[in-house]
Design a protein around this motif. Sequence first.
Motif, mmCIF file in Angstrom:
data_model
loop_
_atom_site.group_PDB
_atom_site.id
_atom_site.type_symbol
_atom_site.label_atom_id
_atom_site.label_comp_id
_atom_site.label_asym_id
_atom_site.label_seq_id
_atom_site.Cartn_x
_atom_site.Cartn_y
_atom_site.Cartn_z
ATOM 1 N N LEU A 30 5.091 40.200 15.016
ATOM 2 C CA LEU A 30 6.143 41.118 15.462
ATOM 3 C C LEU A 30 5.627 42.558 15.501
ATOM 4 O O LEU A 30 5.966 43.335 16.403
ATOM 5 N N HIS A 31 4.794 42.897 14.531
ATOM 6 C CA HIS A 31 4.207 44.242 14.513
ATOM 7 C C HIS A 31 3.268 44.432 15.695
ATOM 8 O O HIS A 31 3.265 45.489 16.341
ATOM 9 N N GLN A 32 2.462 43.418 15.988
ATOM 10 C CA GLN A 32 1.519 43.496 17.119
ATOM 11 C C GLN A 32 2.263 43.594 18.447
ATOM 12 O O GLN A 32 1.785 44.269 19.375
ATOM 13 N N GLN A 33 3.427 42.929 18.554
ATOM 14 C CA GLN A 33 4.210 42.956 19.787
ATOM 15 C C GLN A 33 4.966 44.273 19.941
ATOM 16 O O GLN A 33 5.495 44.560 21.004
ATOM 17 N N GLY A 34 5.039 45.043 18.860
ATOM 18 C CA GLY A 34 5.752 46.313 18.921
ATOM 19 C C GLY A 34 7.212 46.184 18.513
ATOM 20 O O GLY A 34 7.972 47.144 18.629
ATOM 21 N N ALA A 35 7.630 45.043 18.055
ATOM 22 C CA ALA A 35 9.015 44.861 17.646
ATOM 23 C C ALA A 35 9.271 45.557 16.314
ATOM 24 O O ALA A 35 10.413 45.887 15.998
ATOM 25 N N LEU A 36 8.219 45.740 15.499
ATOM 26 C CA LEU A 36 8.353 46.421 14.216
ATOM 27 C C LEU A 36 7.470 47.662 14.210
ATOM 28 O O LEU A 36 6.333 47.630 14.670
ATOM 29 N N THR A 37 8.007 48.745 13.680
ATOM 30 C CA THR A 37 7.195 49.953 13.523
ATOM 31 C C THR A 37 6.289 49.773 12.325
ATOM 32 O O THR A 37 6.436 48.800 11.545
ATOM 33 N N ASP A 38 5.384 50.704 12.132
ATOM 34 C CA ASP A 38 4.474 50.617 10.988
ATOM 35 C C ASP A 38 5.260 50.653 9.671
ATOM 36 O O ASP A 38 4.970 49.893 8.745
ATOM 37 N N ASN A 39 6.257 51.529 9.586
ATOM 38 C CA ASN A 39 7.051 51.631 8.354
ATOM 39 C C ASN A 39 7.868 50.348 8.121
ATOM 40 O O ASN A 39 7.977 49.878 6.987
ATOM 41 N N GLU A 40 8.459 49.785 9.169
ATOM 42 C CA GLU A 40 9.234 48.541 9.035
ATOM 43 C C GLU A 40 8.335 47.393 8.594
ATOM 44 O O GLU A 40 8.696 46.582 7.744
ATOM 45 N N PHE A 41 7.142 47.339 9.187
ATOM 46 C CA PHE A 41 6.186 46.282 8.840
ATOM 47 C C PHE A 41 5.786 46.404 7.379
ATOM 48 O O PHE A 41 5.779 45.418 6.640
ATOM 49 N N THR A 42 5.488 47.627 6.917
ATOM 50 C CA THR A 42 5.073 47.848 5.537
ATOM 51 C C THR A 42 6.213 47.487 4.573
ATOM 52 O O THR A 42 5.970 46.847 3.529
ATOM 53 N N ALA A 43 7.441 47.880 4.915
ATOM 54 C CA ALA A 43 8.565 47.596 4.041
ATOM 55 C C ALA A 43 8.841 46.079 3.968
ATOM 56 O O ALA A 43 9.092 45.530 2.886
ATOM 57 N N ALA A 44 8.781 45.387 5.086
ATOM 58 C CA ALA A 44 9.024 43.944 5.112
ATOM 59 C C ALA A 44 7.938 43.203 4.357
ATOM 60 O O ALA A 44 8.215 42.239 3.614
#
Length: 100
Positions: free
Chosen positions: A79-93
């Motif tokens: 999802l992060h690679q596809q751009g669905a998650l920002t860097d901060n969202e990815f880190t928090a998840a």
Amino acid sequence: MRRRRPLLRAAVIGGGAYAVGRSGANRRADQAQQDDDQNARIDDLEQQQAPVQPAPPQQAAAPAPGPSLLDQLNQLDALHQQGALTDNEFTAAKAKLLGS
């Protein structure tokens, strides 16, 4: 006739002993019956007064096995690679999954 007296005496003594022995046996049988009845009543009372044991708690059904931690991390990365998650969202998840 002399001979009859000892036999008569033996019959009287023996008969008396038989009557005493028999009535003693009857008393013992009656006492045993009373004891059995009393024990049955006591058992009934104990069963009635026994605290009701609560049913053991049923364990909750095990949750259906979800995707493994590695699968979830790979999904987050995708999802992060596809751009669905920002860097901060990815880190928090990711931190939430890892428990830190």
